[in-house]
Motif scaffolding. Structure first.
Motif, PDB file in Angstrom:
ATOM      1  N   VAL A   1      38.854  44.052  46.060  1.00 13.31           N
ATOM      2  CA  VAL A   1      38.762  44.487  47.459  1.00 13.31           C
ATOM      3  C   VAL A   1      37.576  43.819  48.136  1.00 13.31           C
ATOM      4  O   VAL A   1      37.628  43.462  49.325  1.00 13.31           O
ATOM      5  N   ARG A   2      36.488  43.605  47.385  1.00 10.25           N
ATOM      6  CA  ARG A   2      35.304  42.950  47.950  1.00 10.25           C
ATOM      7  C   ARG A   2      35.569  41.493  48.322  1.00 10.25           C
ATOM      8  O   ARG A   2      34.908  40.929  49.193  1.00 10.25           O
ATOM      9  N   ASP A   3      36.536  40.901  47.652  1.00  5.33           N
ATOM     10  CA  ASP A   3      36.857  39.499  47.899  1.00  5.33           C
ATOM     11  C   ASP A   3      37.775  39.402  49.121  1.00  5.33           C
ATOM     12  O   ASP A   3      38.939  39.809  49.063  1.00  5.33           O
ATOM     13  N   GLU A   4      37.264  38.855  50.207  1.00  4.49           N
ATOM     14  CA  GLU A   4      38.039  38.775  51.447  1.00  4.49           C
ATOM     15  C   GLU A   4      39.255  37.860  51.330  1.00  4.49           C
ATOM     16  O   GLU A   4      40.151  37.891  52.170  1.00  4.49           O
ATOM     17  N   GLN A   5      39.279  37.032  50.288  1.00  5.28           N
ATOM     18  CA  GLN A   5      40.407  36.129  50.089  1.00  5.28           C
ATOM     19  C   GLN A   5      41.594  36.823  49.421  1.00  5.28           C
ATOM     20  O   GLN A   5      42.687  36.261  49.355  1.00  5.28           O
ATOM     21  N   VAL A   6      41.366  38.051  48.920  1.00  3.20           N
ATOM     22  CA  VAL A   6      42.406  38.766  48.188  1.00  3.20           C
ATOM     23  C   VAL A   6      43.067  39.806  49.090  1.00  3.20           C
ATOM     24  O   VAL A   6      42.394  40.570  49.770  1.00  3.20           O
ATOM     25  N   ASN A   7      44.378  39.820  49.097  1.00  2.00           N
ATOM     26  CA  ASN A   7      45.135  40.817  49.847  1.00  2.00           C
ATOM     27  C   ASN A   7      44.860  42.217  49.299  1.00  2.00           C
ATOM     28  O   ASN A   7      44.774  42.398  48.079  1.00  2.00           O
ATOM     29  N   THR A  29      46.250  68.901  42.263  1.00  6.63           N
ATOM     30  CA  THR A  29      46.341  67.563  42.827  1.00  6.63           C
ATOM     31  C   THR A  29      47.440  66.741  42.159  1.00  6.63           C
ATOM     32  O   THR A  29      47.575  66.737  40.934  1.00  6.63           O
ATOM     33  N   ILE A  30      48.185  66.010  42.975  1.00  8.52           N
ATOM     34  CA  ILE A  30      49.143  65.029  42.472  1.00  8.52           C
ATOM     35  C   ILE A  30      48.442  63.689  42.292  1.00  8.52           C
ATOM     36  O   ILE A  30      48.550  63.045  41.258  1.00  8.52           O
ATOM     37  N   VAL A  31      47.714  63.271  43.314  1.00 11.49           N
ATOM     38  CA  VAL A  31      46.843  62.094  43.263  1.00 11.49           C
ATOM     39  C   VAL A  31      45.593  62.413  44.068  1.00 11.49           C
ATOM     40  O   VAL A  31      45.693  62.917  45.193  1.00 11.49           O
ATOM     41  N   GLY A  32      44.418  62.118  43.513  1.00 16.45           N
ATOM     42  CA  GLY A  32      43.165  62.262  44.246  1.00 16.45           C
ATOM     43  C   GLY A  32      42.494  60.902  44.348  1.00 16.45           C
ATOM     44  O   GLY A  32      42.366  60.192  43.346  1.00 16.45           O
ATOM     45  N   ALA A  33      42.081  60.525  45.566  1.00 17.64           N
ATOM     46  CA  ALA A  33      41.464  59.210  45.770  1.00 17.64           C
ATOM     47  C   ALA A  33      40.167  59.363  46.560  1.00 17.64           C
ATOM     48  O   ALA A  33      40.178  59.864  47.682  1.00 17.64           O
ATOM     49  N   ALA A  34      39.066  58.927  45.955  1.00 19.16           N
ATOM     50  CA  ALA A  34      37.773  58.875  46.633  1.00 19.16           C
ATOM     51  C   ALA A  34      37.390  57.411  46.787  1.00 19.16           C
ATOM     52  O   ALA A  34      37.685  56.583  45.925  1.00 19.16           O
ATOM     53  N   ALA A  35      36.738  57.094  47.911  1.00 12.71           N
ATOM     54  CA  ALA A  35      36.315  55.711  48.135  1.00 12.71           C
ATOM     55  C   ALA A  35      34.984  55.684  48.857  1.00 12.71           C
ATOM     56  O   ALA A  35      34.628  56.616  49.581  1.00 12.71           O
ATOM     57  N   LEU A  36      34.247  54.606  48.620  1.00 11.68           N
ATOM     58  CA  LEU A  36      33.002  54.326  49.341  1.00 11.68           C
ATOM     59  C   LEU A  36      33.001  52.842  49.676  1.00 11.68           C
ATOM     60  O   LEU A  36      33.281  52.003  48.810  1.00 11.68           O
ATOM     61  N   VAL A  37      32.707  52.525  50.943  1.00 10.55           N
ATOM     62  CA  VAL A  37      32.636  51.140  51.396  1.00 10.55           C
ATOM     63  C   VAL A  37      31.326  50.959  52.153  1.00 10.55           C
ATOM     64  O   VAL A  37      30.983  51.777  53.008  1.00 10.55           O
ATOM     65  N   ALA A  38      30.588  49.893  51.828  1.00  8.80           N
ATOM     66  CA  ALA A  38      29.316  49.600  52.479  1.00  8.80           C
ATOM     67  C   ALA A  38      29.396  48.269  53.223  1.00  8.80           C
ATOM     68  O   ALA A  38      30.168  47.378  52.846  1.00  8.80           O
ATOM     69  N   LEU A  39      28.585  48.127  54.271  1.00 12.66           N
ATOM     70  CA  LEU A  39      28.541  46.877  55.022  1.00 12.66           C
ATOM     71  C   LEU A  39      28.106  45.707  54.146  1.00 12.66           C
ATOM     72  O   LEU A  39      28.435  44.551  54.418  1.00 12.66           O
ATOM     73  N   SER A  40      27.372  46.007  53.093  1.00 16.07           N
ATOM     74  CA  SER A  40      26.934  44.955  52.167  1.00 16.07           C
ATOM     75  C   SER A  40      28.105  44.322  51.430  1.00 16.07           C
ATOM     76  O   SER A  40      27.968  43.273  50.800  1.00 16.07           O
ATOM     77  N   GLY A  41      29.269  44.973  51.493  1.00 20.35           N
ATOM     78  CA  GLY A  41      30.452  44.503  50.784  1.00 20.35           C
ATOM     79  C   GLY A  41      30.794  45.328  49.566  1.00 20.35           C
ATOM     80  O   GLY A  41      31.876  45.171  48.979  1.00 20.35           O
ATOM     81  N   GLU A  42      29.901  46.236  49.177  1.00 24.67           N
ATOM     82  CA  GLU A  42      30.168  47.065  47.998  1.00 24.67           C
ATOM     83  C   GLU A  42      31.338  48.007  48.259  1.00 24.67           C
ATOM     84  O   GLU A  42      31.456  48.610  49.327  1.00 24.67           O
ATOM     85  N   VAL A  43      32.188  48.126  47.261  1.00 23.08           N
ATOM     86  CA  VAL A  43      33.346  49.031  47.322  1.00 23.08           C
ATOM     87  C   VAL A  43      33.396  49.825  46.022  1.00 23.08           C
ATOM     88  O   VAL A  43      33.231  49.263  44.940  1.00 23.08           O
ATOM     89  N   ARG A  44      33.603  51.135  46.138  1.00 28.30           N
ATOM     90  CA  ARG A  44      33.779  51.981  44.963  1.00 28.30           C
ATOM     91  C   ARG A  44      35.038  52.813  45.151  1.00 28.30           C
ATOM     92  O   ARG A  44      35.284  53.350  46.236  1.00 28.30           O
ATOM     93  N   ILE A  45      35.816  52.935  44.097  1.00 28.54           N
ATOM     94  CA  ILE A  45      37.066  53.705  44.135  1.00 28.54           C
ATOM     95  C   ILE A  45      37.106  54.643  42.933  1.00 28.54           C
ATOM     96  O   ILE A  45      36.946  54.196  41.790  1.00 28.54           O
ATOM     97  N   GLY A  46      37.306  55.931  43.171  1.00 27.33           N
ATOM     98  CA  GLY A  46      37.455  56.917  42.105  1.00 27.33           C
ATOM     99  C   GLY A  46      38.809  57.591  42.215  1.00 27.33           C
ATOM    100  O   GLY A  46      39.191  58.038  43.297  1.00 27.33           O
ATOM    101  N   LEU A  47      39.540  57.665  41.117  1.00 29.55           N
ATOM    102  CA  LEU A  47      40.891  58.226  41.137  1.00 29.55           C
ATOM    103  C   LEU A  47      41.011  59.388  40.158  1.00 29.55           C
ATOM    104  O   LEU A  47      40.446  59.361  39.063  1.00 29.55           O
TER     105      LEU A  47
END
Length: 281
Positions: A229-235, A194-212
C-alpha cells in the motif's frame, strides 16, 4: 453444578501468591463478562476464582503522557470509550471498544480481560495492533513486556505463563499527521460477534498499518499488504490481495470462509480511505 472457592486479595503480592499456590486451577475475575458466561456453560471449571477488584496496585484509570497512554488492568471498556484523549488521539481504539457487546457489558468488562480472553474475533485487538501496543506482565519472579502482536498464541491462548497476570497495556502515541479507524462487519449492530474486523492507520510520511480480526486463529498485522500500500506504483486491490493471502478464516453460523475473505478487501479498503480523510482534518 460447578463449585469453586472465591478470594478477594487486597494487594498484588497476595494475589500473586494465591495464583502461584492455585496453579492452573484458578481463574481471575475482573469484569467477569467472559468468565461468568464461560463458567455457566461449562467452558471453564475453575477450582478457585480470584477477584482483582480490591488489589490496590491494579489501576482503574488511563494514565496519559506525551509517549502514549497506559491502560490499567481494571480499566473498563466504557471508561476507554469515553476518555477524551483516547477519542482524539486513538480513534480506532475508541471505535473498536464501542463495538464490544452492549452498554452493560462495556460498563463491567475490561480491556485487559478482553485481551486475555484471546478471541480471534476480539474487536479491540486489531486496534491495539495498529498502535503497536505493549503488554506489561507481572509475576512473583519478574516483570516483562511483550508486543501485543506476539501476545496471542491461538484461540483462547496467550503468552501468559503460570503465575503471571497482565498488569497494564501501554499504547504509544501514533505518528504525527496520521489518521486511524476501526470497522466491523457483523450481522447486526450491537452485541453480535464480528465477521470481519479491520483497523488501519495511515500517516503522511507514507506509513501504513493494517490490523485484521476474525479472519484467522489470532488477529494479525498484514505486513506484506502494508508495504505494498505504501508503494504508489502498486494498485490498492493488488496490495490487499496480500492481506487475503495471510488470512485463514473459518466458516460458521455467521459467515462462510469465502465471504470473510471477500470482506477483508472491502473493509480494509474503506478503512484506509477513512484514515486518509482523517489526516486532512
Amino acid at each position: 453444578m460447578i463449585e469453586f472457592s472465591y478470594s478477594e486479595p487486597d494487594s498484588l503480592v497476595e494475589l500473586l501468591e494465591m495464583l502461584e499456590e492455585s496453579g492452573n486451577t484458578a481463574a481471575l475475575l475482573a469484569g467477569g463478562t467472559d468468565l461468568v458466561n464461560h463458567i455457566r456453560i461449562g467452558k471453564r471449571t475453575p477450582n478457585k476464582v480470584i477477584s482483582l477488584k480490591s488489589v490496590r496496585e491494579l489501576n482503574h484509570e488511563i494514565a496519559y503522557c506525551k509517549d502514549g497512554i497506559t491502560i490499567g488492568a481494571l480499566t473498563t471498556l466504557a471508561a476507554i470509550e469515553k476518555h477524551s484523549v483516547v477519542r482524539e488521539m486513538f480513534p480506532a481504539l475508541a471505535e473498536a471498544v464501542n463495538k464490544i457487546g452492549s452498554t452493560q457489558i462495556r460498563n463491567k468488562g475490561t480491556l485487559v480481560g478482553n485481551l486475555c480472553n484471546a478471541s480471534p474475533a476480539a474487536d479491540a485487538i486489531p486496534a491495539l495492533l495498529i498502535y503497536k501496543a505493549m503488554i506489561h506482565i507481572v509475576s512473583k519472579k519478574e516483570r516483562r513486556t511483550v508486543p501485543v502482536e506476539s501476545f496471542m498464541k491461538g484461540p483462547g491462548k496467550t503468552d501468559l505463563q503460570q503465575g503471571e497476570i497482565v498488569e497494564s497495556i501501554f499504547v504509544p502515541t501514533p505518528p504525527v499527521n496520521s489518521g486511524s479507524c476501526y470497522l466491523k462487519s457483523s450481522r447486526r449492530d450491537g452485541a453480535d460477534l464480528t465477521i470481519v474486523g479491520a483497523a488501519a492507520l495511515v500517516a503522511l510520511s507514507g506509513e501504513v498499518r493494517i490490523g485484521l480480526g476474525a479472519v484467522a486463529p489470532v488477529p494479525f498485522r498484514a505486513h506484506a499488504a502494508e508495504k505494498m500500500v505504501r508503494d504508489e506504483q502498486v494498485n490498492l486491490d493488488a496490495a490487499l490481495d496480500e492481506a487475503v493471502k495471510q488470512a485463514n478464516p473459518i466458516s460458521d453460523l455467521r459467515a462462510s470462509r469465502e465471504y470473510r475473505l471477500a470482506m477483508i478487501k472491502t473493509f480494509t479498503r474503506k478503512a484506509i480511505h477513512i484514515c486518509r480523510e482523517r489526516i486532512q482534518k
